[in-house]
Design an enzyme around this catalytic site. Structure first.
Site, PDB file in Angstrom:
ATOM      1  N   GLY A  97       0.732  -1.214   0.090  1.00  0.00           N
ATOM      2  CA  GLY A  97       0.018   0.138  -0.184  1.00  0.00           C
ATOM      3  C   GLY A  97       0.873   1.350  -0.195  1.00  0.00           C
ATOM      4  O   GLY A  97       0.543   2.212  -0.682  1.00  0.00           O
TER       5      GLY A  97
ATOM      6  N   GLN B 145      -7.075   1.237   4.626  1.00  0.00           N
ATOM      7  CA  GLN B 145      -7.879   0.578   5.853  1.00  0.00           C
ATOM      8  C   GLN B 145      -9.342   0.157   5.346  1.00  0.00           C
ATOM      9  O   GLN B 145      -9.991  -0.601   5.884  1.00  0.00           O
ATOM     10  CB  GLN B 145      -7.665   1.470   6.699  1.00  0.00           C
ATOM     11  CG  GLN B 145      -6.628   1.630   7.638  1.00  0.00           C
ATOM     12  CD  GLN B 145      -6.279   0.430   8.182  1.00  0.00           C
ATOM     13  OE1 GLN B 145      -7.040  -0.402   8.783  1.00  0.00           O
ATOM     14  NE2 GLN B 145      -4.934   0.285   8.660  1.00  0.00           N
TER      15      GLN B 145
ATOM     16  N   HIS C  38      -2.713  -7.348   2.591  1.00  0.00           N
ATOM     17  CA  HIS C  38      -2.362  -7.856   3.947  1.00  0.00           C
ATOM     18  C   HIS C  38      -3.425  -7.373   4.941  1.00  0.00           C
ATOM     19  O   HIS C  38      -3.554  -7.828   5.935  1.00  0.00           O
ATOM     20  CB  HIS C  38      -1.060  -7.623   4.729  1.00  0.00           C
ATOM     21  CG  HIS C  38      -0.502  -6.444   4.924  1.00  0.00           C
ATOM     22  ND1 HIS C  38      -0.682  -6.294   6.360  1.00  0.00           N
ATOM     23  CD2 HIS C  38      -0.177  -5.498   4.565  1.00  0.00           C
ATOM     24  CE1 HIS C  38       0.005  -4.862   6.380  1.00  0.00           C
ATOM     25  NE2 HIS C  38       0.220  -4.308   5.080  1.00  0.00           N
TER      26      HIS C  38
ATOM     27  N   THR D 232       9.864  -7.991 -12.035  1.00  0.00           N
ATOM     28  CA  THR D 232       9.059  -9.145 -12.107  1.00  0.00           C
ATOM     29  C   THR D 232       7.881  -9.501 -11.145  1.00  0.00           C
ATOM     30  O   THR D 232       8.285  -9.125  -9.761  1.00  0.00           O
ATOM     31  CB  THR D 232       9.859 -10.475 -11.979  1.00  0.00           C
ATOM     32  OG1 THR D 232      11.128 -10.372 -12.992  1.00  0.00           O
ATOM     33  CG2 THR D 232       9.402 -11.683 -12.206  1.00  0.00           C
TER      34      THR D 232
ATOM     35  N   CYS E 244       2.817   1.658  12.491  1.00  0.00           N
ATOM     36  CA  CYS E 244       3.999   2.050  12.017  1.00  0.00           C
ATOM     37  C   CYS E 244       4.616   3.097  12.829  1.00  0.00           C
ATOM     38  O   CYS E 244       5.757   3.605  12.630  1.00  0.00           O
ATOM     39  CB  CYS E 244       3.605   2.587  10.451  1.00  0.00           C
ATOM     40  SG  CYS E 244       2.897   1.444   9.638  1.00  0.00           S
TER      41      CYS E 244
HETATM   42  N1  PLP Z   1      -2.228   3.493   4.310  1.00  0.00           N
HETATM   43  C1  PLP Z   1      -2.864   3.333   5.376  1.00  0.00           C
HETATM   44  C2  PLP Z   1      -4.130   3.897   5.887  1.00  0.00           C
HETATM   45  C3  PLP Z   1      -2.495   2.120   6.274  1.00  0.00           C
HETATM   46  O1  PLP Z   1      -2.852   1.891   7.316  1.00  0.00           O
HETATM   47  C4  PLP Z   1      -1.136   1.508   5.981  1.00  0.00           C
HETATM   48  C5  PLP Z   1      -0.728   0.432   6.810  1.00  0.00           C
HETATM   49  O2  PLP Z   1      -1.264   0.292   8.002  1.00  0.00           O
HETATM   50  C6  PLP Z   1      -0.469   1.823   4.723  1.00  0.00           C
HETATM   51  C7  PLP Z   1      -1.233   2.720   4.091  1.00  0.00           C
HETATM   52  C8  PLP Z   1       0.658   1.042   4.360  1.00  0.00           C
HETATM   53  O3  PLP Z   1       0.370  -0.094   3.687  1.00  0.00           O
HETATM   54  P1  PLP Z   1       1.318  -1.252   3.497  1.00  0.00           P
HETATM   55  O4  PLP Z   1       1.574  -1.735   4.824  1.00  0.00           O
HETATM   56  O5  PLP Z   1       1.127  -2.309   2.602  1.00  0.00           O
HETATM   57  O6  PLP Z   1       2.414  -0.609   3.002  1.00  0.00           O
END
Ligand code: PLP
Length: 401
Positions: free
Chosen positions: A72, A179, A201, A237, A327
């Site tokens: 994401g 989300q 995920h 790839t 994060c």
């Molecule tokens: N954007 C939002 C709102 C998220 O909650 C997250 C992950 O927690 C991401 C982006 C990032 O996604 P990824 O973990 O697939 O990089």
């Protein structure tokens, strides 16, 4: 592990066994490169194409509007950097004050190259006010990016309205739906989104696979260069097994979405009611109704600084919940920037406990969680000790006793 209660689905979700089954052949014998012309390559290409259609169907897109990425985060980077680069100017990005770091830090990077960044404020429920966007659109804007649902407080934004304003001004609209994807209905045509980010995920698919929807005709420049895969927009790839898992997860999620959303919202309301009833100092964060079905965040007034201790106690008792975004290393006791932007003082902005449910969450787990929570909170408070549950290491002992 199986006796643990995992209530942190906003951080990541367990792989659905049906998804794992779909991925199996592509982790083994079906190892072809989708760009190869021989039979092995054609098998892989067909699998990637099928997944592209499955992911597209989740959001009402056509398969040729889906670019697979490695996350994401990468989809967010591609949307913003790609749109600004394609415009040929430093440009102007309008976003909200409560975006995920994947957007906020991308904006910071763009700002270092001269892009103007406007961060729209939010109200106390975490909603971006459309009139704020209208004001920002008075100047020239390259792209507006507002998340569909927030990862910390679960608030769902009025994306349709915000996108409509952007469209009226001829401005591209991106939404980070990492989300929201698979949790609430999303249709790119009804929303009028030009760009939309997803991540496998978060919907019981594998880690390390994302997608960017881009409406046909949208100007987008690549940010990764190489062999020209994914219509030249994302060289490398393809992660075939991961993409197959994403497709399978998207299809399951699409079919089960309405029923699952109602079930999870019921469990969430039950937890909210019980938390408010059992703890007089408890309060909820985020919008009361415009929120992700399985997402609840709350705090305990006067005990905000003890959240780290509370989460550790829950963890030791077999329950995984979090203090907001996975994060932003959060047992740190730092106030959440999302909550500060929502107007909370530094104290309340430290106190958030996030409970996020998923496909395999059950009423029995919820009841067990509430028991364990009572026990854990009592260890913080001078006034409410006891609880025969204190000291348990396995929540299943409470639930199934
Ligand atoms: N954007 C939002 C709102 C998220 O909650 C997250 C992950 O927690 C991401 C982006 C990032 O996604 P990824 O973990 O697939 O990089």
């Amino acid at each position: 592990m199986s006796s643990r209660i995992y209530f942190d689905h906003s951080a990541t979700t367990p792989l659905d066994p049906r998804v794992l089954e779909a991925m199996g052949p592509f982790l083994g014998g079906a190892y072809g490169n989708p760009s190869s012309l021989h039979q092995e390559g054609r098998v892989a290409r067909a699998a990637v194409d099928k997944s592209r259609a499955q992911v597209a169907a989740l959001i009402g897109a056509t398969p040729d509007e889906i670019i697979f990425t490695a996350s994401g985060t990468e989809a967010d980077n591609l949307a913003l950097i790609g749109a600004v680069r394609a415009s040929g100017k430093p440009g102007h990005v309008v976003t909200s004050a409560i975006e995920h770091a994947a957007i906020l830090k991308t904006c910071k990077f763009l700002a270092s190259g001269g892009t103007k960044i406007t961060r729209l404020p939010v109200d106390a429920d975490g909603l971006v006010r459309p009139d704020g966007l209208l004001r920002a659109l008075q100047s020239s804007v390259t792209v507006v990016s507002v998340m569909a649902a927030n990862n910390v407080v679960g608030t769902i934004q009025p994306i349709e309205e915000l996108a409509q304003f952007a469209k009226l001004h001829g401005v591209l609209f991106h939404t980070d739906a990492v989300q929201a994807g698979g949790k609430i209905p999303l249709d790119v045509n009804r929303l009028q989104a030009d760009l939309l980010s997803l991540s496998a995920h978060k919907l019981h698919g594998p880690k390390g696979v994302g997608a960017l929807y881009f409406r046909k005709g949208t100007g987008l420049a690549p940010i990764i260069f190489g062999g020209g895969q994914e219509r030249g927009l994302r060289s490398a790839t393809e992660n075939v097994a991961g993409i197959v898992g994403f497709g399978a997860a998207a299809e399951l999620t699409r079919k089960e979405l309405n029923q699952e959303a109602a079930r999870l919202a019921g469990l969430r309301e039950y937890i909210a009611t019980e938390v408010l009833r059992n703890f007089p100092n408890a309060y909820l964060y985020g919008h009361p109704t415009k929120r992700l079905p399985g997402h609840l965040s709350f705090g305990f007034r006067g005990q905000e600084r003890e959240v780290g201790k509370l989460l550790d106690a829950l963890d030791q008792a077999g329950v995984a919940v979090s203090a907001g975004s996975a994060c932003s290393a959060n047992h740190s006791g730092e106030p959440s920037s999302v909550l500060l932007a929502m107007g909370y003082d530094a104290e309340c902005a430290r106190g958030l406990i996030r409970v996020s449910l998923g496909r395999f969450s059950t009423q029995q787990e919820v009841d067990c969680f509430l028991d364990v929570l009572s026990s854990a909170v009592s260890t913080l408070s001078d006034t409410a000790p006891s609880a025969s549950l204190a000291g348990l290491t396995n929540p299943a002992e409470v639930a199934f006793a």
